[in-house]
Each structure stands twice: as C-alpha cells, then as structure tokens.
Design a protein around this motif. Structure first.
Motif, PDB file in Angstrom:
ATOM      1  N   ILE A  46       0.812  -1.278   0.015  1.00 11.46           N
ATOM      2  CA  ILE A  46      -0.032   0.073  -0.113  1.00 11.46           C
ATOM      3  C   ILE A  46       0.970   1.337   0.125  1.00 11.46           C
ATOM      4  N   LEU A  47       1.768   1.041   0.989  1.00 13.11           N
ATOM      5  CA  LEU A  47       2.724   2.306   0.744  1.00 13.11           C
ATOM      6  C   LEU A  47       3.329   2.678  -0.465  1.00 13.11           C
ATOM      7  N   ALA A  48       3.821   1.428  -1.211  1.00 15.92           N
ATOM      8  CA  ALA A  48       4.242   1.658  -2.480  1.00 15.92           C
ATOM      9  C   ALA A  48       3.468   2.149  -3.315  1.00 15.92           C
ATOM     10  N   ASN A  49       2.035   1.659  -3.349  1.00 14.17           N
ATOM     11  CA  ASN A  49       1.207   2.156  -4.282  1.00 14.17           C
ATOM     12  C   ASN A  49       1.075   3.991  -4.077  1.00 14.17           C
ATOM     13  N   ILE A  50       0.776   4.186  -2.631  1.00 14.48           N
ATOM     14  CA  ILE A  50       0.928   5.655  -2.448  1.00 14.48           C
ATOM     15  C   ILE A  50       1.958   6.337  -3.053  1.00 14.48           C
ATOM     16  N   ALA A  51       3.367   5.853  -2.918  1.00 14.27           N
ATOM     17  CA  ALA A  51       4.401   6.559  -3.398  1.00 14.27           C
ATOM     18  C   ALA A  51       4.268   6.625  -4.978  1.00 14.27           C
ATOM     19  N   GLN A  52       3.835   5.595  -5.511  1.00 11.47           N
ATOM     20  CA  GLN A  52       3.670   5.470  -7.044  1.00 11.47           C
ATOM     21  C   GLN A  52       2.718   6.404  -7.479  1.00 11.47           C
ATOM     22  N   CYS A  53       1.718   6.647  -6.885  1.00 15.79           N
ATOM     23  CA  CYS A  53       0.508   7.709  -7.242  1.00 15.79           C
ATOM     24  C   CYS A  53       0.918   8.955  -6.994  1.00 15.79           C
ATOM     25  N   VAL A  54       1.558   9.134  -6.064  1.00 17.23           N
ATOM     26  CA  VAL A  54       2.108  10.331  -5.940  1.00 17.23           C
ATOM     27  C   VAL A  54       3.008  10.829  -7.125  1.00 17.23           C
ATOM     28  N   GLN A  55       3.715  10.017  -7.396  1.00 20.16           N
ATOM     29  CA  GLN A  55       4.509  10.318  -8.834  1.00 20.16           C
ATOM     30  C   GLN A  55       4.107  10.475  -9.810  1.00 20.16           C
ATOM     31  N   THR A  56       2.889   9.618 -10.197  1.00 17.68           N
ATOM     32  CA  THR A  56       2.035   9.866 -11.359  1.00 17.68           C
ATOM     33  C   THR A  56       1.183  11.154 -11.361  1.00 17.68           C
ATOM     34  N   GLY A  57       1.043  11.625  -9.982  1.00 18.05           N
ATOM     35  CA  GLY A  57       0.252  12.588  -9.901  1.00 18.05           C
ATOM     36  C   GLY A  57      -1.364  12.219  -9.725  1.00 18.05           C
ATOM     37  N   GLU A 103      -7.231   7.151  -1.983  1.00 20.75           N
ATOM     38  CA  GLU A 103      -7.699   5.851  -1.619  1.00 20.75           C
ATOM     39  C   GLU A 103      -6.976   5.062  -0.829  1.00 20.75           C
ATOM     40  N   TRP A 104      -5.511   5.130  -1.513  1.00 28.62           N
ATOM     41  CA  TRP A 104      -4.509   4.272  -0.826  1.00 28.62           C
ATOM     42  C   TRP A 104      -4.521   4.840   0.468  1.00 28.62           C
ATOM     43  N   VAL A 105      -4.260   5.955   0.757  1.00 18.95           N
ATOM     44  CA  VAL A 105      -4.279   6.494   2.271  1.00 18.95           C
ATOM     45  C   VAL A 105      -5.224   6.023   2.966  1.00 18.95           C
ATOM     46  N   ASP A 106      -6.432   6.153   2.643  1.00 21.44           N
ATOM     47  CA  ASP A 106      -7.559   5.458   3.412  1.00 21.44           C
ATOM     48  C   ASP A 106      -7.363   4.021   3.729  1.00 21.44           C
ATOM     49  N   GLN A 107      -6.925   3.461   2.879  1.00 23.44           N
ATOM     50  CA  GLN A 107      -6.795   1.788   3.103  1.00 23.44           C
ATOM     51  C   GLN A 107      -5.843   1.706   4.120  1.00 23.44           C
ATOM     52  N   ALA A 108      -4.530   2.660   4.045  1.00 23.90           N
ATOM     53  CA  ALA A 108      -3.547   2.380   4.998  1.00 23.90           C
ATOM     54  C   ALA A 108      -4.030   2.700   6.200  1.00 23.90           C
ATOM     55  N   ILE A 109      -4.563   3.589   6.291  1.00 26.33           N
ATOM     56  CA  ILE A 109      -5.151   4.080   7.711  1.00 26.33           C
ATOM     57  C   ILE A 109      -6.019   2.924   8.422  1.00 26.33           C
ATOM     58  N   ALA A 110      -6.930   2.367   7.340  1.00 24.27           N
ATOM     59  CA  ALA A 110      -7.690   1.319   7.622  1.00 24.27           C
ATOM     60  C   ALA A 110      -6.953   0.021   8.341  1.00 24.27           C
ATOM     61  N   LYS A 111      -5.792  -0.052   7.677  1.00 18.64           N
ATOM     62  CA  LYS A 111      -4.924  -1.234   8.125  1.00 18.64           C
ATOM     63  C   LYS A 111      -3.884  -0.827   9.337  1.00 18.64           C
ATOM     64  N   ASP A 112      -4.396   0.371   9.672  1.00 21.65           N
ATOM     65  CA  ASP A 112      -3.514   0.767  11.224  1.00 21.65           C
ATOM     66  C   ASP A 112      -2.256   1.001  10.825  1.00 21.65           C
ATOM     67  N   VAL A 113      -1.672   1.400   9.491  1.00 18.99           N
ATOM     68  CA  VAL A 113      -0.393   1.858   9.265  1.00 18.99           C
ATOM     69  C   VAL A 113      -0.153   3.067   9.992  1.00 18.99           C
ATOM     70  N   PRO A 114       0.707   3.329  10.879  1.00 15.38           N
ATOM     71  CA  PRO A 114       0.865   4.587  11.643  1.00 15.38           C
ATOM     72  C   PRO A 114       1.175   5.816  10.643  1.00 15.38           C
ATOM     73  N   PRO A 115       0.143   6.840  10.938  1.00 16.69           N
ATOM     74  CA  PRO A 115       0.295   8.043  10.091  1.00 16.69           C
ATOM     75  C   PRO A 115       1.789   8.543   9.665  1.00 16.69           C
ATOM     76  N   GLN A 116       2.615   8.471  10.880  1.00 13.33           N
ATOM     77  CA  GLN A 116       4.069   9.035  10.418  1.00 13.33           C
ATOM     78  C   GLN A 116       4.641   8.002   9.406  1.00 13.33           C
ATOM     79  N   THR A 117       4.270   6.753   9.288  1.00 12.73           N
ATOM     80  CA  THR A 117       4.976   5.897   8.304  1.00 12.73           C
ATOM     81  C   THR A 117       4.067   6.184   6.893  1.00 12.73           C
TER      82      THR A 117
END
Ligand code: B12
Ligand code: B12
Lengths: 231, 465, 465, 231
Positions: free
Chosen positions: A11-22, A42-56
């Motif tokens: 998910i984090l990789a997808n966030i980074a990827q989407c940032v890159q493509t805008g 959407e990916w950030v929502d998923q990450a939050i849902a998976k309890d990934v810490p916001p700092q991460t």
C-alpha cells in the motif's frame, strides 16, 4: 503501477507510486485511462484502515513518492508541471492524515522561512525551492517577495527553530540581501540562513555572512542537511 | 488615439524578411536611420552589485558615466557605422522618476559629445520599468506606482531619450503560475486577453508622452512571459515546445503596441520581433549569441537573421580581463554587425545566403529556433492577421504553431525527443479544450483564484470571472 | 630530434586557406579530429581573484571542477560537434608541477565522464607557463624554474593532456623595451635570433615529453611579443603598423616549433597561425571577437577566416547575469562555429564566401587585420619559405610586410592615418639600417645593455655581443 | 622651433620645445635635418650662462616640455616611443643641471616608490606609469617586479615621505596586492598607496584599503595631486 495486494508495504508503495504519477484520487484521469482506479487518497484511506501509523504513511508513502520526483527533477528527467501535479497528489494524502495528528502539527523535517529580499519581486525561483523543500519534509513559511528585514525577523520570531532562505535576482538587491542577513544575525546570531538566486555566488554568500549558498533546490536540500542535520 | 488594425502582412514573402531592412525605417538621435539597410549594435548595461538610493545616486551616476565613456570610445575606435544605447531603468529609478531622469540626462550629454567630436551616429533608448506590481493586488491603471511610471515616461523624454520602450507585464498576475504548470489555457488568457488589453491602455499613454517630441514610441516585449518561459525551458524545467508556443502567442500581445502607435524599433529581448516585423514592417531589435552574458539561449544565430538592431540585452559593469564588460559586449556586437553589413553590401542574394546560414545553424535543434525560420515567421504572422481580435488571434497562433512543430518533427528537420513529443500532444489536447468564445475562456481560466489580479484593471466585470 | 625544413608552402593558393580544413589534420582525445572540415570551439578559463597556494589548492580545484562541469554540460545542451578544453597553467601551478598535474587530472576525469555519458567528442590541451624569467638574469636552459617546467610537461602528459602547448618567451629580455621604443632592429634579433634559438631548444624538450604518449606536441605562440604589441597598439600606445610587422615577424619564431616536431593545433592567441598553416599545413586555433573577454582587438572577424579551432582565449570565473562567464563564452563560441560549419556544409564555394566576408569586414580598417587577408598571408608565408634560416626569413618578412602595408595604403583598401603613415616610413628606414649579416645585427642590437639577458642561453658567445 | 633670441624666456621655450621633439643635443639628427642645430643640452648651457636659476630651467624648460608630451600621450596624440625620446632629451638637460644643485638632491614633486606585486612579472604598465610620473616631477624609486611585501616596506623605510604605487596584472596576484597594502599599512598606517593594473578596479582598491586607484598614468598624476598635494 505496482501489483495491488493488501500488505501495508505494498500500500505504501502504491501511495508513493500514485504521488509520482500525480494521481490524487480515483476521480482523476491522470494518467490517462486511470479514472476509477484508486489514487493517493484511496490508498491512504486503506493504509489508515490497516492501522499503518500516520508517520509511516507520511514518510514512506507520500514523502517517498515526492522525493523520487524531486530527484528526477534534479536529474532533468521530469518537468516542473509534473512535479506540481505530484505535489498536489501528495497534498491530497496529507489532507487525509491531518486529523490523525490531532492538535500538534504534522511532523516535519523542520520549519523553513523563505522570502525574496526587499526591492525584489522575482519569485519563481523562490517558489520552486519552497516546493521541493516541502517535498523533502520541510514545513514552509513563505513570506513572499519584497521582504523588508523586519518582516523576516518577525517571521523568524514566530518560528524560532526555523532555518531561513533568502532569494535575490537583481544585482541591485544583492545589497538588500546583505542587509537582511545582518538584521537576522542581530537578533539570531547563529541562525541558519541560506541564500540563492541567479546573481548570488558562494563567495558573495560568505561575504555577507550567510550560512551557505545553493545553486538549486536539490543542492539546497543537501546544504540544509549539512547545516542543520535532522534530529 | 487612433487604432491601426493589421489585416495584411507588410512583408508577405519570406525572402524579404531579412536583417537590416524594414519596410518602415525610422530616424532618430544623431542621424541614425534604423531599418534602411544597415544593422547597428544596441548596447545595454546595468549596475554591478550596489544599491540605488538617494545616498548612492552619485556613485550610480559615476558608474553610468564610466560605462558610457568606455562604450562610446570603443565604438569610435571600431568605426561602427552607428550605435544605439539602451538605458533600462531599474525599479528604484522609475519609482523615483527624477533619478532615472538624471541618468538619461547624463547619457544624453555623453552621446552628444561623442557625436559632436567624432561624428558618431548614435541614439538613446530609455526603458522605464513596469513597477505596477510593486503593490499587490496589482491595480495597473492607478496608484502611486502607475503615477510614477507616467512621470518617468515624461521625464525620460524631456531629458533626451530618442526612443521610449517598456517591458510591460500586464497579465503576469495569471501567467507566472500558468508557465510553471504549462497551462496553455491560462497563458492564452494572460497574454491574449489581459496582456492585450493592458497594452492598449499603456501604449496610448506612451504615445501621449512622445507626441510632439523628438522621441519615438518604440516598442514592447513579452519578456516577462516568453523569456521567462525560455529561461525555464533552457534550465529544462518546462518543455521547449511549450516555450515555443508561448513565444509565438506573445506576438499577439506585443502587436498591440503597434496598433496603438509604436513605430519601432522593438525591444531587443522581444523574440516575437520577427513576427511583428512581418506584420507591421517596423524595424526590430534582437539579441542572440552576444547576449549570452544576459541569458543563455537556443536561438543564438537565428535571432540575427531578421534583426535591424543587434543587442547584448544587458551586462553588469564588471571588469573582465579584456576590459569592462559593457565594452567587451560592444565589441562583440560590432563584429557581428560588420559581418551582416558586409554580406548585405554584396547584394540581396548574398545577404539572404548569410541569413539562411544563421537560420539553418539553429533551426533544427530546438523548437524555439524552429518557429523563427522566415517561412515559419510568415506562416504564424499570416495566421495572426487573418484572425480578428486578440483572443481569436491567440487561438490561431497556438494552432498554427503546434502544426508547425508537429510537421517539423514528423516530416521536417526538427529534432524533438520523446518527452518533448509527449508534451506536443498534451498541448494539442489543451488547445482543443480551450473555449472558442472569449468570455467562456476567461471563465475557464479561473482568474478568480489569482490573488494579485484586479479584474477591473483589465476591464473585466467581477461577475465575468 | 630531426629538424624539418620548410622550403615550400603546403597551401600555396589563397583559395585553399580556409577555416575548418588543414592539409594535415590531427586526431586526439575522444574521437576528435581537428582540421578535417569542422571548426570546434576551444574553451579557456582562469581563476577569479584568489591565491594559488598549498592551502588554497582545494578551493582552486573546486573552481576548476565547477567550471568544467558548467562548460561541458552547456556543450552537450548546445549539441556541439566537438570541443577542446584548454587549461593554461598559472605560474604557481607550473612552479609546483604537482598542482598543475592535479588540475589536469581533474579535468581529464570530467572530460572522460562527459564523453562516456553523452558521447561528447572532446580533447584537453594543457599549457604550462614559461616561468623561466622567474629568476633574473634569465638562464632559460637550467635552474629550478626550467626544471619545474620540464617536470610540468611530463606531469601534464601523464595526467591526461591530449595536447601540449606553451607560450614561450625566449627573447623577451630584449623585446619588452624594443616594443615600447618601436625598435625594429632589436625586435628582429629578439624574435628571429633569440626567440628562434630558444624555440628549437624548447620544442625538442616538449617533443621528448610527448614521445610515445597520447599527447600531441601541439604549438606555441608569440603572445608575449606580438600580442603585447597588439594590446599596446589597441591602447594607442604604439603604432598599429609596427604591431602588424611584429605579428608577421613572429611567424618565423613560432614556425620553429613545427620544424621541431609540433603538429598543431597551434595556440589560440597565435595570430601568426594563418601563416603557419600556409607553410606547414597543421591545423590552427584562433581567437577573435568572442575573445573580447580576454583582450579587445581589431581582428575580431578576420581571425576566424582560417581557424580550425575557435577560442575565447581566457575568461575568469565570474558570475554574469546569464551564468558563469566560462559557460557564457562557450555558448558564444558554439554559435560562431555553427555558422562556419553550416556554410561549409554548402560546399567549398559557400565556405569561401563566408570566409571572404569575415576577411573583408575587418581588412581595410586596421593594418593588423590587413596582413591577415588570405592573399597577404600567402605572400608573407612565401617570403618566409623562400628565405633560408630564421635571421634571413625575419628580414624578408619585415620587408614584404612593409610592402604589403604600403601598397594597401596607396593603391589598396587599407586606411592609415597620417601618424601611421609616418611610422610606416620610419619602419622602412629602420629596416634599411639593419645589417644583412646575422652577427652584425646581433652586435648592432646592443644586447649587452639588457640586464636580464644571458647570452649563453641563446648560444651567443659573450664576445659576439 | 621658436625663433632664436637671447631672452631667458625664449631659451626656456626652446628647451621645452627640444624636449618635445626629442632633440637631446646638436649632434642628434632628430628631427631629421636638425643635425648641428642646438638641442636641449646646448640650450640648457645657454640658460646657465645667462644665470637663469637651475630650478627655473628644470621647471619651466625641461619639465614643461615633458609635460606637454605627457598630455599629448594621454590624449593619444603621440606614441610611447615619442615619449621615450622626449624623456631621453630631458635627461640630457638634467645631467647638465645636476652639478648645480650641489650636494642636495634635484628638487622634485616628491618620491614615488613603485613595484609590481609578488608573483607577478608584468612590468610594462608599471614602467609607463613611472616614466610619466617622472615627467610630472616625481622622483622614481622602481623596486621592480615580483616584490615581496618586505621589499616594499624596506624601500619605503628608506624614503619615508614617499608615495607608493603597486601594479598587478593577474587575478591571482590581486591577493598579493592586498597583502602588500596590509603590510605597508602595518608600518605606515597613513601612507599614500595607489594601485593599478588591468584587473584592478576602484572597488577592489577600496576593499584592500588602498588610498586610490587610477586606470592610467595621467589619472595617476591627478590622483597623487589630490591625495598628496604638492607642498
Ligand atoms: C522571469 C524574470 C522576470 C519576471 C519575474 C516573474 C516572477 N514572478 O518571478 C518579471 C518579468 C516580473 C521580471 C521583472 C524584472 N526583471 Co527580471 N528576470 C526574469 C528572468 C528572465 C528569469 C528569472 C527566473 O525566474 N528564472 C528561473 C528560476 C527558476 O531561476 P532562479 O530565479 O535563478 O532560481 C533558481 C536558483 O537561482 C535557485 N534559487 C533562487 N532563489 C533561491 C534561494 C535560496 C535560499 C536557494 C538555496 C536557492 C535559490 O533555485 C531556483 C531554482 O533552480 C531573469 C533572467 C535571468 N538570467 O535570470 C531576469 C532578470 C533577473 N530580470 C532583470 C530585470 C532588470 C528585471 C526588471 C528590473 C525589469 C525588466 N526589465 O525585466 C524587473 C524587476 C522587478 C523587481 N522589482 O524585482 C535582470 C536583472 C538585471 C540586474 N541588474 O540584476 C535579469 C537578469 C534579466 C536580464 N538579463 O537583464 N523579471
Ligand atoms: C604583455 C603581457 C604579458 C607579457 C608581460 C611583459 C612584461 N614585461 O610586462 C608576458 C608575455 C611576459 C606575460 C606573461 C604572463 N601572462 Co600576461 N599578459 C600580457 C598582456 C597581453 C598585456 C599586458 C600589458 O603589458 N598591457 C599594456 C600595459 C600598458 O597596460 P597595463 O599593464 O594594464 O598598465 C596600464 C594600466 O593598467 C595602468 N597601471 C598599471 N599598473 C599600475 C599601477 C598603478 C599604481 C597605477 C596608478 C596604474 C597602473 O597604467 C598602465 C598604462 O596605461 C595581458 C593582456 C591584458 N588584457 O592585459 C596578459 C595577461 C595579463 N597575462 C596573462 C597571463 C595568464 C600570463 C602568464 C601566466 C602566462 C601566459 N600564458 O601569458 C604569464 C605570467 C607571468 C607572471 N608571473 O606574471 C593573463 C592573466 C589571466 C589572469 N588569470 O589574470 C592576461 C590577462 C592575458 C589573458 N587574456 O589571458 N604576459
């Protein structure tokens, strides 16, 4: 785009990827044909849902994405509009994270107060530096163009731990840059003050007592890392 | 003031678009006729790092005195056939119009002296700064900055300027961001609507200031738009194809000066000059390789192909090994001009041969050069005069420019890498999304989100935003 | 080392004396062939005001690193067909040969990098300083300064230089005063006797240093003589006709390098290059208008007419509005070269047309330009090869040059004012008083009165003074 | 040449005139065809015979002549060789006067100590300045090229009332010029030190604490008149 799995790492990789493509959100059709597919939001929502810490999420998703773009920009592999779109996509994610950081500010690399000196209205360079420093994790306080020394000092008083950046584009406002540095040094003798702009040089920076000079945003990021290392 | 509408090209064959010759030459200063067969250097200079304040003004004047003496002496030594000196005011010299005036007067005296003593044909261009964005939001047509500009125009004229120019910035409130975003729609509105309207207002005022005086209402430049784009493209920050489109587009805006009485020579940094020359026939000033001191570019030779004055744009007064930088620049310009003039002395075919080498040396390597080939200049200029009104002209200009670039890259000699080709497609898409109706386009440009923009400054009602 | 005697011209028709083409091209560096049809820029640069000492060497290296990166990047951006970089050592870098070596190594690495990454064709010229006059009287062939020079040659070669050059000063002990006094007799002895003998010694040593390496034994320049005269003439301190004679005269001295193995390209500031090219066929480097940063001159265009490399001579690394000065220079050179190469692409006649414009633009205005027209170059060069030995050649060179100038001013296009004409007569008188016998001429030059001159350094017995 | 009468006024005018044409003595054939006619040496003899005071001969005859040439040189009306010839003619006259000034030195405008700075071997400019200052009445102490600060200081110690000139032609020896000025200032804080040479500017002169800058010899003469007016 990376293969979609549920692992937080992916998910984090997808966030980074989407940032890159805008790709800010599912609604957006950048890249072409991607409408409906999840974006940063959407990916950030998923990450939050998976309890990934916001700092991460911030550091390893959003920032990581923008940093790749920043490096590509420094290597002349992407243009400014592409950086801007990425920055906008990052902000879409940041907006989701903000509430999670409760009262306190979003964590940041530090605060950077930046302005163009008195008598000078050029701001394209300044704005670019701000944008890419933000991508490197700095919180930006942009005090604008034509900044009297008092205005700069006041902004620094509000953000006593900040680093400061000054921009000048005219030979005739380089003197104003010197005065600004002196004014800052009077109240904050050890403040990190970096300078830049087309006519400014390393030697001039030394002459006026600035802490350092950088020719472009990516050099500015490195310079600040040297002058004021991350805690 | 009567407005002139250009519906035909003054130069309609690319063969006739050439350095040194303009259909409507102008005469000014001491016996200097520009556009009648000879290319003259136009020398520019600025201060080294120093402040401009009441108390530094004596030192400032001293700088200009030394610069002008050095430059004129070298011009005499090199036996130039004539010389234009441009004094581009810095912001404080416009904001305090008396300061700019005193420098114009100093330069005037120096020029008169060199003319009287050595017979040097020479003229002085003064270019006050557009300081209206010193306060924001930018009022443009009122306020102390605008009043200072009007005063500066008049004082420059009465202190002895032979030509009045400006690098005006109407529309910049919208364009800066648009440039960085490569947002064609907003650029069109910034130049073709806001810029064009501001030019009409401004150049009527400049015409007034020159009326009945020795001073020519000369010309403007879209420097703050197209040259900003050029510098950004040169630093690989925005695509070159975008910068090329902004360049041709800027013609529509700059042309308005001539519709409102400007007779040339146009400003040196206006690379839209060739289009203006084809449309109006006025002589133009240009800069290229010998202006590298002021900015790097990819049109170093081709810019000379159609120039009537040949300039260094600007160099600060620093000491180089060979002498002070303005003197060094003057020498480079003088030799460039010698070459053009000696070729022209061999007749029109010879001149055209040199012109074509200047053109071909750059045209294939960069889209910003490619749009400046005489054929392409005529093609763009024709698209402009065939459309009616600044908005329609702007749209047409973009369309024809994109066509030129695509054809050049597909069947022609123009080299574009993949990223540039990608952006060419993006720009085509953007163009197709721009409304064909002016009001709709203004609305679509979201001018309401521009913090510094005052709609009334551009005759736009708030409800039309 | 075998000495080659030139008794015929390699180029004997002025039509064939043209930029970009030399009968004997050379190949060096990364795929760079010079003289085979393309003119390449040769970029030079030096330090801004700063010391060169043990403790400042890191800062010095930093300067060179930034300069070379800026220059090479711009060369790539402008798609130059190839590039020569010259590093002219400053005195401390030769006196401490390891310092010069470390800078050569730095530049070498940078060049390799740009070649590997961008395919840039590129080569490096290193030019140690002639520091022998650091102690006076000047021993020339022994002592710590001479030893340092020899060491510097070897270190520059082993650190990766592709060409070795020098601006040697043998004979300067006599020439400085002679220049100021416009003393033709002593100038002849300084260049045609002392200078020529020193060159034979020096270029054998340089040939040794290059033997069996990648490095070309390239060429010398009479800069310390003829360019000193040029600068003095340009400041109106000595007559231009005298400077023109010193120029052609200097050919005899500089030719000795090629008799002793130098294959070109000659040094940029050697305006005797065209004569050398006609005689030997080696490619030459020249500088003109785009070297105004280093010195003003009256041969800004004509210098390009026969150039195979086109140089800026030198510019210190200061920031201009457009960028750092070396980058600005590179851009100017690149565009100058583009123009020449595009004309040449249209064939020999086209190239010659451009050449002739370059020539005609300057030739009539200054005697120093006039002696550089291709016809006059061939005429002078022929006089040189037809005479035997440096002394006789020198006398002939002066004679033919005075003839050329007189004919040019009488029946030809050359403009000379009355003071110059007066000096032309004075020089003719001086020539007629110079003994035709070498030993007598040496005696007449009163070398015994020159405090810094060591006769043995020039194989002159004390009793022959 | 002026009509020959015996009035001291006319003799002085003839001296000045002969200095200008470079006619040192009767033997000389400059200007052409003048061989046998009196030159500087002979006119000076005549003036002495008429009891014209040697100071007057020096000031109104010899110096006056060279000053005309100096002005013509500054106005680009004569070349250096012509100045040199005039200077030589003046010296022919000076040699005649020397014995008359008894023990004490020839009267002069002041003493000028001049050198090219350490590491720099360029001396053509320096020599010209010396020559024309001499024509303006200065006594010249030329300390040569490649002058270490100690060498300059030693020369000043010998001539404590002197003014000093420094020349530099290389960007890399401009630093040495700064050091030389500092070294001089240490021992002689108020010494007049003027600087010049192609890369040197007014601003640089200020920066290194020199008393002034002049671009050429005639400006140097004016500058010294301002900084150290004649007694
Ligand atoms: C665009 C531009 C303008 C635009 C500005 C638009 C804007 N919103 O900024 C407009 C048209 C308004 C303008 C106005 C003027 N300009 Co202007 N302008 C330029 C131009 C063409 C490009 C500047 C630019 O944006 N570059 C692109 C950016 C990305 O580069 P940058 O600014 O150098 O910034 C980069 C680095 O320097 C660095 N950096 C910048 N700041 C900082 C700060 C820090 C802390 C760090 C670490 C790094 C850093 O990072 C940036 C990104 O890489 C330059 C030409 C040039 N050669 O620079 C002239 C130039 C600067 N302008 C000039 C002049 C004279 C003027 C005017 C007086 C009038 C006129 N005739 O144009 C007015 C002055 C207005 C004022 N009071 O300031 C001259 C200056 C001459 C002088 N004496 O110094 C220049 C050099 C043009 C020239 N060759 O003559 N200008
Ligand atoms: C002639 C010359 C030489 C001759 C010197 C002969 C001599 N006896 O002086 C020789 C060949 C020996 C020489 C050697 C070198 N030179 Co050299 N040289 C020149 C040249 C071409 C002309 C200098 C000159 O004589 N001008 C004529 C005189 C009359 O002018 P002037 O010196 O400026 O002096 C006038 C004024 O400045 C003023 N003035 C001068 N001094 C003073 C002092 C005072 C107090 C005042 C008030 C006024 C004043 O009055 C003078 C009369 O009007 C210059 C080019 C240039 N653009 O200046 C290069 C130049 C100075 N040399 C240069 C270099 C690199 C060198 C060398 C390192 C090697 C080389 N490659 O040539 C060596 C260094 C030797 C050393 N250790 O110093 C570079 C300097 C680059 C740099 N980094 O600074 C220059 C600029 C050439 C160039 N364009 O690259 N050089």
């Amino acid at each position: 785009m990376t293969e979609t799995t549920d692992a937080p790492k992916d998910i984090l990789a997808n966030i980074a990827q989407c940032v890159q493509t805008g790709k800010a959100d599912a609604n957006m059709n950048i890249p072409m044909g991607s409408k409906g597919q999840p974006g940063v939001a959407e990916w950030v929502d998923q990450a939050i849902a998976k309890d990934v810490p916001p700092q991460t999420i911030l550091a390893e998703g959003l920032m990581a994405g923008l940093q790749v773009i920043g490096k590509k920009f420094a290597a002349n592999e992407v243009f400014i509009p592409e950086v801007l779109i990425a920055a906008r996509a990052m902000h879409a994610g940041m907006n989701k994270l903000k509430p999670l950081f409760a009262e306190q500010d979003m964590p940041s690399r530090g605060t950077f107060v930046m302005g163009t000196v008195q008598g000078d209205l050029h701001d394209i360079g300044k704005n670019l530096v701000c944008m890419l420093l933000e991508g490197a994790g700095w919180r930006i306080i942009d005090v604008g163009v034509d900044c009297a020394p008092e205005k700069l000092v006041a902004a620094i008083k509000e953000h006593p731990d900040c680093a400061v950046g000054l921009s000048a584009l005219l030979t005739t406002t380089m003197v104003a840059m010197g005065k600004a540095v002196s004014a800052i040094r009077e109240s904050f003798p050890d403040k990190t003050v970096i300078v830049g702009g087309a006519p400014v040089t390393e030697e001039f920076a030394k002459e006026i007592g600035a802490s350092g000079y950088a020719p472009d945003p990516s050099a500015a990021i490195d310079l600040l890392d040297r002058l004021q290392p991350a805690a | 003031m009567a407005v002139r509408h250009y519906t035909n090209l003054t130069i309609d064959r690319s063969e006739d678009l050439i350095f040194g010759r303009a259909p409507h030459p102008v005469t000014c200063g001491h016996d200097l006729t520009i556009g009648a067969g000879t290319v003259y250097p136009e020398i520019n200079f600025t201060l080294p790092p120093m402040e401009v304040t009441e108390s530094t003004m004596p030192a400032v004047l001293d700088q200009y005195q030394k610069i002008i003496d050095g430059v004129c002496q070298r011009a005499v030594d090199l036996q130039v056939p004539g010389l234009v000196v441009e004094f581009e005011l810095l912001p404080p010299m416009t904001i305090e119009p008396a300061w700019g005036e005193s420098i114009v007067a100093l330069l005037r005296r120096a020029l008169d002296g060199y003319h009287d003593k050595h017979g040097l044909k020479i003229a002085l261009r003064a270019t006050p700064t557009d300081v209206r964005d010193g306060e924001r939001p930018v009022r443009r047509r009122s306020g102390r900055y605008w009043e200072a500009m009007r005063d500066s125009f008049r004082r420059c004229v009465s202190a002895g300027a032979d030509m009045l120019s400006i690098e005006s910035t109407g529309g910049k409130e919208a364009s800066d961001d648009a440039l960085l975003q490569c947002d064609l729609q907003t650029m069109l509105v910034a130049l073709g609507v806001l810029g064009a309207r501001d030019m009409a207002f401004l150049w009527d005022e400049i015409g007034e200031a020159c009326k009945g005086t020795q001073c020519l209402s000369a010309g403007d430049t879209a420097c703050g738009f197209a040259n900003t784009a050029m510098v950004l493209a040169d630093r690989k920050m925005i695509p070159k194809v975008f910068a090329a489109v902004v360049r041709t587009l800027s013609t529509v805006r700059t042309l308005v000066a001539h519709e409102h009485g400007a007779v040339g020579p146009t400003k040196d940094c206006a690379y839209e000059g060739p289009y203006i020359k084809a449309i109006t026939g006025v002589p133009i000033s240009l800069e290229g390789k010998s202006a590298a001191c002021a900015h790097l570019s990819s049109i170093g030779n081709i810019a000379a192909a159609t120039a009537d004055l040949w300039s260094n744009e600007s160099v600060q007064n620093v000491r180089l090994l060979g002498g002070d930088a303005p003197v060094v620049s003057l020498e480079q310009l003088a030799y460039d001009c010698r070459l053009m003039n000696i070729a022209a002395a061999d007749g029109a075919d010879a001149a055209r041969m040199l012109r074509d080498w200047l053109v071909r040396s750059d045209a294939a390597l960069d889209p910003q050069a490619y749009v400046l080939t005489p054929d392409n200049v005529i093609r763009v200029a024709r698209a402009i005069v065939e459309a009616d009104g600044a908005f329609a002209r702007s749209r047409e200009t973009i369309a024809v420019t994109l066509d030129i670039l695509r054809e050049g890259a597909t069947d022609g000699p123009l080299h574009l890498n993949d990223r540039e080709k990608h952006w060419l497609d993006m720009l085509q898409m953007q163009l197709e999304m721009i409304p064909t109706d002016e009001e709709a386009a203004i609305k679509a440009a979201c001018l309401g989100t521009k913090p510094d923009l005052v709609p009334g400054a551009y005759e736009i009602d708030d409800d039309k935003l």
